[in-house]
Design a protein around this motif. Structure first.
Motif: not given
Length: 113
Positions: A87-95, A99-101
């Motif tokens: 499986m291939e995924v893109l991962v967004l960390s909580r950190e 920062n984006l929010f």
């Protein structure tokens, strides 16, 4: 959009690799690009695939761990890569999300609402 995409990292998982565990908090958000993630429910001690989240189906959400990630509640089930292929995924960390929010607080309000 460029800022969001720049925060994602690409990860490959082997068939059957567990990446989220029941009772834990999702510290990362997963976007399935290829292959499938399987949500596992244990019934009478036997793991059963409750749901399959595929990355190749158009107009179908392919996000895994979003409820725990955004609402801060423990995961209800284990999640693993499908047994039949990697499986291939893109991962967004909580950190990275936090920062984006900070920069785009209205987006967090939209997602959590």
């Amino acid at each position: 959009v460029d800022i969001f995409v720049g925060q994602l990292r690409q990860v490959y998982m082997m068939p059957g690799e567990h990446f989220l565990r029941s009772g834990e908090m999702a510290l990362e958000l997963f976007f399935v690009l290829a292959g499938a993630a399987e949500v596992i429910e244990v019934v009478s001690g036997v793991p059963v695939v409750k749901k399959s989240i595929r990355g190749d189906l158009p107009d179908t959400p392919s996000v895994v761990g979003e409820i725990s990630f955004f609402l801060g509640v423990p995961l209800q089930n284990d999640v693993r890569a499908g047994l039949d292929q990697a499986m291939e995924v893109l991962v967004l960390s909580r950190e990275a999300a936090e920062n984006l929010f900070v920069t785009y607080p209205e987006q967090q309000e939209t997602i959590v609402a």
